[in-house]
Design an enzyme around this catalytic site. Structure first.
Site, short mmCIF file in Angstrom:
data_model
loop_
_atom_site.label_atom_id
_atom_site.label_comp_id
_atom_site.label_asym_id
_atom_site.label_seq_id
_atom_site.Cartn_x
_atom_site.Cartn_y
_atom_site.Cartn_z
N ARG A 53 0.82 -1.21 0.00
CA ARG A 53 0.00 0.00 0.00
C ARG A 53 0.86 1.26 0.00
O ARG A 53 0.58 2.22 -0.70
CB ARG A 53 -0.95 -0.05 1.22
CG ARG A 53 -1.83 1.16 1.48
CD ARG A 53 -2.68 1.69 0.32
NE ARG A 53 -3.24 0.73 -0.57
CZ ARG A 53 -3.35 0.94 -1.88
NH1 ARG A 53 -2.97 2.09 -2.44
NH2 ARG A 53 -3.84 0.01 -2.66
N ASP B 200 -0.30 38.14 -13.88
CA ASP B 200 -1.29 37.50 -13.04
C ASP B 200 -2.70 37.72 -13.58
O ASP B 200 -3.18 38.86 -13.62
CB ASP B 200 -1.18 38.06 -11.61
CG ASP B 200 -1.94 37.21 -10.62
OD1 ASP B 200 -2.03 35.98 -10.83
OD2 ASP B 200 -2.44 37.77 -9.63
N LYS C 127 6.03 40.22 -5.10
CA LYS C 127 4.58 40.27 -5.29
C LYS C 127 4.05 41.65 -4.91
O LYS C 127 4.80 42.52 -4.47
CB LYS C 127 3.91 39.18 -4.45
CG LYS C 127 4.39 37.78 -4.85
CD LYS C 127 3.46 36.72 -4.34
CE LYS C 127 3.86 35.36 -4.94
NZ LYS C 127 3.02 34.26 -4.43
N GLU D 197 5.76 40.11 -10.01
CA GLU D 197 4.37 39.82 -10.37
C GLU D 197 3.66 41.13 -10.73
O GLU D 197 3.77 42.12 -9.99
CB GLU D 197 3.68 39.17 -9.16
CG GLU D 197 2.22 38.83 -9.37
CD GLU D 197 1.58 38.27 -8.11
OE1 GLU D 197 1.81 37.10 -7.78
OE2 GLU D 197 0.87 39.04 -7.42
N LYS E 140 2.61 25.06 -4.78
CA LYS E 140 1.39 24.46 -4.25
C LYS E 140 1.51 22.93 -4.23
O LYS E 140 0.69 22.23 -4.85
CB LYS E 140 0.19 24.91 -5.07
CG LYS E 140 -0.01 26.43 -4.99
CD LYS E 140 -1.17 26.93 -5.85
CE LYS E 140 -1.29 28.46 -5.72
NZ LYS E 140 -2.35 29.01 -6.58
#
Lengths: 282, 282, 282, 282, 282, 282
Positions: free
Chosen positions: F97, F216, F165, F195, F133
């Site tokens: 597993r 963005d 940013k 950004e 992420k």
């Protein structure tokens, strides 16, 4: 105990006993001197902890070979050789004490567990089980030792099964409520146990659908009555300072389980010697 | 034991006993319910492990408060309250068993050590000392417990001092050679000890300049003769299955040290109860 | 340094230098390309850290073979090959810097230690010893390097022996009191050392029964007087910014020990190159 | 260095220096005795490692307060007080050596880095950068110390940027091929650097589109020619045993970077004293 | 998840995302600048992972304050504020991504679990349960998220309960034998489950006394027949690629459990934004 | 991922799935029974995670042999055998597993990444890149899986490159100031990214000398205009919920990069089965 966790435990223990290294052997023993050793039971005992014993030597030096003469769970007489070890003298001297500290403790537990198991009349179903009163850091090994002695384990930890005690009942406002909440939360693979102090509480626990009931400090008479009232609707666990001499009687009353904290918190170390023989350089 | 290491040990032990969390309390006990508890000695004992006990609760929940009524090293009667604990019911129930597992073991060791120490006549210089036969993972705590009982520690581990055993002598080709090599290698802050099996070996060890001599399995008569021959040139450590009832006699013979493996490998857990009282939500 | 601890240290260091992996070699070097390498001293030096060097390669890839041409503690000339390494080019390029960072630092320490040792006239008993001024995380390896250079270690850490400093004396209310408390607490395997700033304090320390006395920032004349007053009743350690050029004089005065913090806190890295030769795919 | 990693490093270092605890202070210093201390520069230096210094005390005892008088990166004269520390005498004595071992090393690096930076004429763009020749286990702290000294860091580790060396070129079959493969593999946020030994190789590297070129062991004349040929198409890094006295000349030739391994592998520890004053019990 | 383990997991994750520290913020954001932030659901979701989210900020900087507006297990609409965070801008920027990575994944799991739970008709007893198909390293958190979604957990791991699969049956020589061996070995607190592929195997499992039977890839008709034949003698778990649209039908057939691997192995991350507002220096 | 880190991750994961050991197999499967197994793709997929898969078995039992039929990065059809595994039945059942949990997740990511890569017209330079992420604890493995799918990685973590940013710009008082500070602080091996939300901000970023600009949530028209204005002065990264169907258009506009968070936060697990066949005792 799975290998990565066992090795990590052994490494921490070796760090504890070796510190910066075995000064005496580094000073006195040439690095090429070989040796052979034999671990011998100095008392009748039940073997446990063989993996831990062998891997201590391996972690000190992967070149050491450990031969096991008897499997965990075997009962042996005083004088029985349990292990033969071959490697450098330095490795054997460095690993000796740590390996013995593991195996003497674990054999001590297995041997005590086996005495309790032997007290159960053969026709009885009674299981001797351990408790969470284990040595900090050694639970997994001690549970294996309990099984090596022929006894069984209770739940592993607070996360794996439900045991509702008096405080839980008080806070939940009654046994029925506590069992219902527990059942809803519990994994379906686990049973729900309730601790009771009286026969009246036993009745409540049974009515609430407890799978297992722990009879806390019940007299033999009360246990007998509990078995009668329960009539197989739940497993009954007898608990609270049970001595070896009570086991047969409890078993004959038809209880399912007796839990014994002393198996792990007070078993004396088994007497095992390790005789090392230097062999000269290879 | 220094805090970061103690906390790491406690965290590993909590992981062992809590696993994924205390399922029973999560199901039954509201997170806001408070509780108070009291740890009470159920037998006469010498206190040890107070730091470990208190920090277990703190690691489970920094909001728990633990008050200590008696310091480590104190002898108390049965019925004495040792600690009061206040916090959420969930935290107290989660930490209870782990905290007790530490303190019962450590008080057990301190209590046994104190019995040996009490057996030394007041006019004698004899020190009761521990050995490396400690529980894997708990050496630092167990050594502190030995001192709490009034006994002393032997060397911490193989890296901190020299103890020349029979195998070392055999490999080195004699005691004199072994001691010389060890002295050259040893840190000047440490003494050199030699294990001997006979009075003849004692003579050799003294001639070689040993600072401490371990008399392995000597009879009382042989110990007496050893003290006479040594005449203060070295410390004498009596070792090998010494029982409580022999301590006074050995002390009166003038030995300096008796080492007792059982202090750490076979002390039964002390009986301490923790009574928890739920208080309702805060 | 025992293997599990050395490997853990190496793994942390590799993580530091490799991060997510050697991007350059992954991009440019086929995984099957083999290589051979040779580590060569670029200056006269004393070898230390051989185990760490070899195990760095082994931890990156157990298939790498490291041959050691000279043992730790050996003095070699510039141009001497110390190690040969064979394995995949990727493994050698990945391990190179980490292995060198260990061995260059440790050889630097051994080489500096050896210079101090060489300054002791052969007829003198003076020991050069290190201090606790070691690199954070590397104490065990640096102490081994000090010994590879022929010098000796002082106490390992604050837990293994007693050294009473001025603050301890002030708090204890005098040297006598401090030594007595320390002796009671100390393991019998260890000696008690006292730091003194003046000859008067030396007298006090000797009267209190100190086993070793640290003469802090004494002039040569004061050391001479200290040796005379002590007359062998204690070991004398000279400390405080001692330079290489003072060693011979101190040795001839009859001091037992000189401790040198610079051995570990300021030894320049030894110059060792690693020449890698790609061999093509296997 | 982020806090959890810094604390873990400090804890390992404390374990190294404290072992089972500070025996001397436990024996001699009452647990309630308070003390105050001051860390004072004994030489002109550039401050670094303030976080590590302060957190050592905090990890030993969260009750200790450390006040910082000067920020990292500040140049101070001999005699300047850097930190004031208040807490129990035991905590201060236990943390003292570990805290100093960190801060003396890191200030040593910052101070050496600042000397190189100061050698760059103000009108020049030259950056002094470190290398991967750092102390095992201390890279993150040493890189911060380099920056505290006004110098810059090179790539953190093998995983964060590309540096193509002679072996890579040989295996890839030429600079052009190596750069192309590297560019394809590299994260777009990183530049590609190529090491060259000759001006011809420089031409190849520029033709291949290298972003940065490392001139390995170039003479000053060769550096001048390299700057001329490059004409801003790439950053030029001068490397290979560069001494302090060459910095100004290299800077005036228009090179962009000089990398100096000695910043981290051979900076002598800065001289900082910690004077502790006992205050009596609180 | 108990705090020490959660913190250790968070620390590892922060090391992953911060590496040597947030270079951008160190360069651009003054250390004293404060900020406030709000985490807002960008889709309807069920909240989970609140502890992990909050403690990420705390581990980065214990001075950050996190306010939780909704408890785990709550269903919220798009636009709902879940958390408010106040602290230094550097801390918020450093913790942001790690905190979101935890909470988005865990809310994703809770939200998917809740969809399955909502598909069970209210009059049915069917439990939606998870499997061991969890993300490596995140099992404890993901199991909590499953419960936050209203579903239940299956056994925690291979050590906490018995599930006999086809290979076990084949090796044991039949279901009966396998169940008997398992029952003897199993802790009495746990139930024994058997996986079956056909109705014939179901009959065998029931005859062998299985407590739970896993119906592997049964058609709806076969499930119906299984429920009929079992008649409450065992719990029935339906397993094998069950889709959301089948849940109601299975529930109405009277099955006890449906296990869904996708709850943890394929739940898409929930959309949650974190809007940070700088506030100026404090 | 370097081996020591991969093994440590696997060990933690095994502890999670095995707990105290595989109770079922210990009860039912003799320790000497051998087995063979085959991992087979149940859907078209791109292989990733082969190292992790193989080492899971090796960590459970070094005697297991894993043969790999296809390398990471290979696209296979449903029905393709990926691995053959031979060893004891207990080892295979214990590792199954965990090994699948790694490889199914990583193949899922590689497969999704490959779909995005395949959408880029062959004549376009567009790179598909990942984000931060990632799954907590799995970043290194997931980044490798992204590359196995033919996509590229963005910066590894906050410490390895600069991304400015909106909050950074606001705090720094403008793009120009922010870029200047970042450039001064940044390692010369890394680029600086900014950004931007609008074309005006793009102009500012270009004027400030940004190496990479993140657009963005730009419309396709705005991207086209951005490419025109930038004219190769910086790399352009398109970001913000980009779907597979937009990739071709964005690529044709001439953007350099598209970053896709879903590659790692929402890729469904790939369907891979492991069929184990018991072989009898060896």
């Amino acid at each position: 105990m799975i290998s990565p966790l066992l090795d990590a435990l052994i490494d921490r223990t070796l760090a504890e006993d070796l510190g910066a290294g075995d000064v005496t052997s580094e000073a006195v023993v040439p690095s090429t001197t070989k040796a052979t050793a034999r671990a011998v039971a100095q008392q009748p005992l039940v073997v446990a902890g063989g993996d831990a014993f062998a891997r201590v030597f391996y972690r000190v030096d992967p070149g050491v070979r450990v031969e096991r003469f008897v499997a965990d769970g075997t009962r042996v007489e005083a004088g029985t050789a349990l292990f033969a070890i071959d490697g450098t003298a330095r490795a054997l001297l460095a690993a000796e004490r740590t390996a013995l500290n593991f195996v003497q403790r674990l054999c001590g537990i297995a041997t005590l567990a086996a005495r309790f198991v032997a007290a159960v009349p053969p026709e009885c179903k009674l299981r001797i089980v351990d408790t969470r009163k284990t040595t900090p850091g050694l639970r997994a090994l001690e549970r294996e030792a309990v099984r090596a002695g022929g006894a069984h384990n209770h739940r592993d930890n607070l996360g794996t099964a439900i045991l509702i005690k008096d405080n839980h009942v008080a806070i939940a406002g009654g046994v029925k409520n506590a069992v219902a909440r527990a059942r809803e939360r519990a994994v379906h693979m686990t049973r729900v146990e309730v601790e009771v102090d009286t026969l009246e509480e036993l009745d409540e626990a049974l009515a609430a659908g407890a799978d297992v009931v722990l009879l806390d400090n019940f007299t033999l008479d009360a246990v007998a009555e509990a078995v009668r009232r329960t009539a197989g609707r739940a497993l009954l666990e007898v608990s609270g300072g049970v001595k070896l001499e009570h086991i047969a009687a409890i078993a004959r009353l038809g209880a399912d389980l007796v839990s014994i904290g002393a198996l792990t918190h007070s078993a004396p170390a088994a007497d095992i010697s390790l005789e090392i023989t230097p062999l000269g350089a290879s």
